[in-house]
Design an enzyme around this catalytic site. Structure first.
Site, PDB file in Angstrom:
ATOM      1  N   HIS A   1      -3.950   3.160   0.591  1.00 57.17           N
ATOM      2  CA  HIS A   1      -3.144   3.447  -0.592  1.00 57.17           C
ATOM      3  C   HIS A   1      -3.824   2.834  -1.825  1.00 57.17           C
ATOM      4  O   HIS A   1      -4.739   2.028  -1.701  1.00 57.17           O
ATOM      5  CB  HIS A   1      -1.736   2.865  -0.452  1.00 57.17           C
ATOM      6  CG  HIS A   1      -0.836   3.689   0.423  1.00 57.17           C
ATOM      7  ND1 HIS A   1      -0.772   3.505   1.791  1.00 57.17           N
ATOM      8  CD2 HIS A   1       0.013   4.713   0.142  1.00 57.17           C
ATOM      9  CE1 HIS A   1       0.094   4.367   2.301  1.00 57.17           C
ATOM     10  NE2 HIS A   1       0.587   5.118   1.324  1.00 57.17           N
TER      11      HIS A   1
ATOM     12  N   LYS B   1      -0.193  -0.827  -4.719  1.00 58.98           N
ATOM     13  CA  LYS B   1       0.808  -0.931  -3.650  1.00 58.98           C
ATOM     14  C   LYS B   1       0.758  -2.345  -3.088  1.00 58.98           C
ATOM     15  O   LYS B   1      -0.272  -2.797  -2.608  1.00 58.98           O
ATOM     16  CB  LYS B   1       0.523   0.081  -2.547  1.00 58.98           C
ATOM     17  CG  LYS B   1       1.602   0.121  -1.463  1.00 58.98           C
ATOM     18  CD  LYS B   1       1.378   1.292  -0.527  1.00 58.98           C
ATOM     19  CE  LYS B   1       2.470   1.381   0.521  1.00 58.98           C
ATOM     20  NZ  LYS B   1       3.747   1.843  -0.057  1.00 58.98           N
TER      21      LYS B   1
END
Lengths: 221, 221, 221, 221
Positions: C132, C136
Site C-alpha cells: 500500500h 497507510k
C-alpha cells in the site's frame, strides 16, 4: 515385499519422468513389480496398477501389458492420437483409466480457480500469458490452451514468452474498471508431476471402471 | 510576485496534464505568468519559461508565443510530425528546448537500467511486455517501443495485454540458463508526468541553448 | 422521475466514496431521492433503499433516517464498534442489511479462490503479502487479515510493503515442492468500491430481511 | 591434454556446486588437472588456476594447495571467518584472487541496477523482498543483505517469504508518488553459479595480483 504394499508396474521407467515416479513411489512405500524400457524388461510380480510415462509409439505395447496384467492404468504419455484416445476410452469400460497431459496439482487448482473467477467476472477483460524456456517450440503451450478452454464462449488472447530455461509459468488475469485479479502458476521441478501420478495411483486403486481425468483425481475424490 | 520565484507560462493549461502541471508548479512556488487554452488567454507577466501540454494542432501557436517571450521551451505534446520536430531542433540553436513523449522519471530510469543490463546480458533472451487499459488502441505502446529501441541490434518480441483500466505497466525480462532478471515499471497516476515537467523546468532554466531529451534531464545534470 | 427507476438515499454524499456512488448510480439509472452530508440535507422523495458511505460518528443519524424511511440499508462505513455492529444485526431482523468493509468484487473473488485453493493445497506453505501507499499506517491491512481468516487452522505470515501511492495490492501464495500458485488482486481506483455498492443495491432490493455480507452479494444470489 | 587448454584444479570436486563446475569447465574445454575431496585426491598435472567450492573447514588445505601450485585462486566457499578473509587478502598481494558469496551474473547486474536506480530515485520509498524454499533457515537471505548494502545511508525493510522449494527470488522496489519501479531476479538452477565461476576463471587467468570480487569480473573487465 510386504503384504500391505501396492505393487506397481511402469512403462518408460528410465526416462526423466519415469525416474522421478520411481523415486516418489519408493518413498511412498509402493513396490516396483514390473518395469519396461527400450532395452529392459523386468517382471518381479504381477502389478496391481500400471503407469505409462513413455511415448505414443509405445502405446500398443502398453495396451498389451495392460491386457496381460488386467490392472488399472494411469497414462501420462503426451501427444496421443485421436485413435489412441478412443482405444483408452474403450478400455475404460472394463478398467479404471486416468489420463492427463499435465499431472501438476497446482495447474489443476488454477484451472478450477479460473473457472470460478470467470463465473463471477465474465464481463471483465481476460488475458492469459505463459513463459517457458527458449527450447520450447510450440506457442502457445498446451497448458495455456487448457486454461483458454476453461473460459467458455469467449476468445482469450494468449501471450507467449520464451526466456532462458524457465520450467513453465502460466498466468490468467481478469481486469475490471478499477481492479485486476490474477492467478499464476510456476513450475519449479519435474517432481511435481511424479507426485500427481502418485495421487492418481491412490485414487485409481479403489475406483470403479471408467475414464478419469487428473481433474477428477484432485476434485472428485 | 516575489522576486525569487520563476515565472512560467503554460499552453494547454486546462487539459488533464496541464491542470496537474499547474498544481505541482504552484506547490513548488513557481509563479503562473501566462496561460493559454482553446477559449482562454491570460497574460499576467512575461514568463521565464514556456511549457506546452497541448496537441500538435496548437504547435504553430506555441512557436509564436515562444518567439514573443524569447524563453526556454518544454514540450510535452505527443504525436509531433517530423516537420514539427525539425522546427523544434532549429529553435534549439537559439534557445534551450526539452522534448519528450514520456516525462515519467521511472520510465527514464527503466530505459537506463535496460541499456546497462543489455550490455552485460547481451546473449540472454529478452522479452518486453506491456499492460494497458482496454481503451488503448495502439499495440504495442509507444513506451514499449522506446524500450525496444534501447536493445540495439536485436529484434525483441513485445507482448501487449489489455486489461480493465490499468494505467500502464512495462516489463523487460532477460533470461539466461538458470536465472531471469526483470525490470518493471507501473504508472499509478498522471501526477508523475507533471513532476517530470517540473524537473525539466529546474533543469532548463540554467541551460545553454540546445535540444534536450528527458533522459538528459534525469541523467546528465 | 420515471416510474421504473429505483430511488436511493445516500449518507455521506459528498465524500470521496459517496461522490463515486452518485456517479455510478446515476449511470445505472437510479434516482437520487435523498442525500445527507455534514452541511447539507436534501429530501426529494422517500428512498427505496439507503446507503451509508460516512463515518462511525454518523451511525446514529443513519439509524434514525432508516427508521424514518423503513428501507433496506447498505452500510459501507469502516471501523464500526461491536455495539454498532450489534445494532445493525438487530435491525436486520426487520429489514435487509448489507454490511462490508470492502466492496471490491475482485477481493471477494480472491477470498473465495483462496478458500478453495486451501482446501486442495492445505499441506503447502502459504504466504500473504500486501503493498500500500506510504501513508497507510496500519500493518497489515484489514483486507490482508480477511485473507488470513480464510486459511482456517493455520498461522499464515503476512508481509507488508509500503511504496509510493500504491492503491492496494494483495497476494496469497501457496508453495509446494515443485510449484507455486499465487492469487493477486490490485486495486487501481475507488470506482470499483462504488460498483460493489451498486451490486449490493441490485441484490438487496428484492431480498428478505436478514444480515448479508458482500460475499453473499457476489456468491449467493 | 592439448597445449592450448587451461588446466584447472578443484577443491570440493564432488559436491553439488563442484560437480556443476566440472561439467561447465569440461564443455568450455578446460582440462581438469587436479581434484581434491574428502576421500579423494587426484593430481594429473600442475593446475594453472585453483577453484575452491568446499567449506570453511577445508580452507587451510586450500591455502596449502595454492602454495604448492603457485596459481591464481577462485574461492566460492561461503561463511568464511574474518580471519580467513584476511588471509585471502594477504595472499592477493602475491596472486590474483577472486572471492564472492554469490557467482550469479544476474544478481551482480541487479546490484548494479539497484545502485544506479537509487542514485536517481533516492527520495522514493524502497522495499526489498526475497522468497526461498521452506528449508532455508536464515532470514533474510545473504543476497537480500547484499542488496540492502547497496542502498547506502537508508534503512530498507526486507520481507522474507518461505514457499515450497523456490530456488531463490529477490526483488527491490522503488515507489514514488505515481509510479513503482521494480527489479527482480529469479534463480532457476545451480548451473548459473558454475557459469559465474567459469567467467571468473577467464577473468583471472590474465590478471595482475590483487583481490577481486565477482562484481569486478562482471563490470570491470
Amino acid at each position: 515385499m510386504s503384504k500391505e504394499k501396492i505393487k506397481y508396474g511402469i512403462i518408460g521407467s528410465s526416462g526423466r519422468l519415469g525416474s522421478e515416479v520411481k523415486n516418489i513411489f519408493n518413498e511412498a512405500e509402493y513396490d516396483l513389480a514390473f518395469q519396461f524400457d527400450i532395452d529392459n524388461e523386468i517382471l518381479l510380480d504381477k502389478p496391481d496398477l500400471l503407469i505409462d510415462c513413455s511415448l505414443p509409439v509405445v502405446f500398443e505395447k502398453t495396451l498389451a501389458f495392460q491386457d496381460k496384467f488386467k490392472s488399472p492404468l494411469i497414462i501420462a504419455t503426451t501427444g496421443l492420437s485421436d485413435q489412441q484416445m478412443q482405444l483408452l476410452k474403450d478400455l475404460s469400460i472394463k478398467y479404471p483409466v486416468v489420463q492427463s497431459y499435465n499431472y501438476s496439482t497446482g495447474i489443476q487448482v488454477l484451472l478450477k480457480l479460473a473457472e470460478i473467477a470467470y463465473g463471477k467476472l465474465n464481463d471483465w477483460d481476460i488475458e492469459i500469458s505463459e513463459t517457458h524456456h527458449r527450447f520450447k517450440k510450440d506457442k502457445p503451450s498446451g497448458t495455456a490452451k487448457m486454461i483458454q478452454d476453461v473460459i467458455k464462449g469467449k476468445s482469450v488472447n494468449i501471450s507467449s514468452l520464451r526466456l532462458g530455461n524457465v520450467a513453465g509459468d502460466h498466468t490468467i488475469s481478469f481486469g475490471g474498471l478499477g481492479e485486476v485479479l490474477s492467478i499464476t502458476h510456476s513450475a519449479t521441478s519435474r517432481r511435481t508431476f511424479a507426485e500427481g501420478i502418485l495421487k492418481s495411483a491412490n485414487f485409481i486403486i479403489n475406483k470403479k471402471n471408467g475414464f478419469y481425468s487428473f481433474t477428477d483425481v484432485i476434485f472428485n475424490n
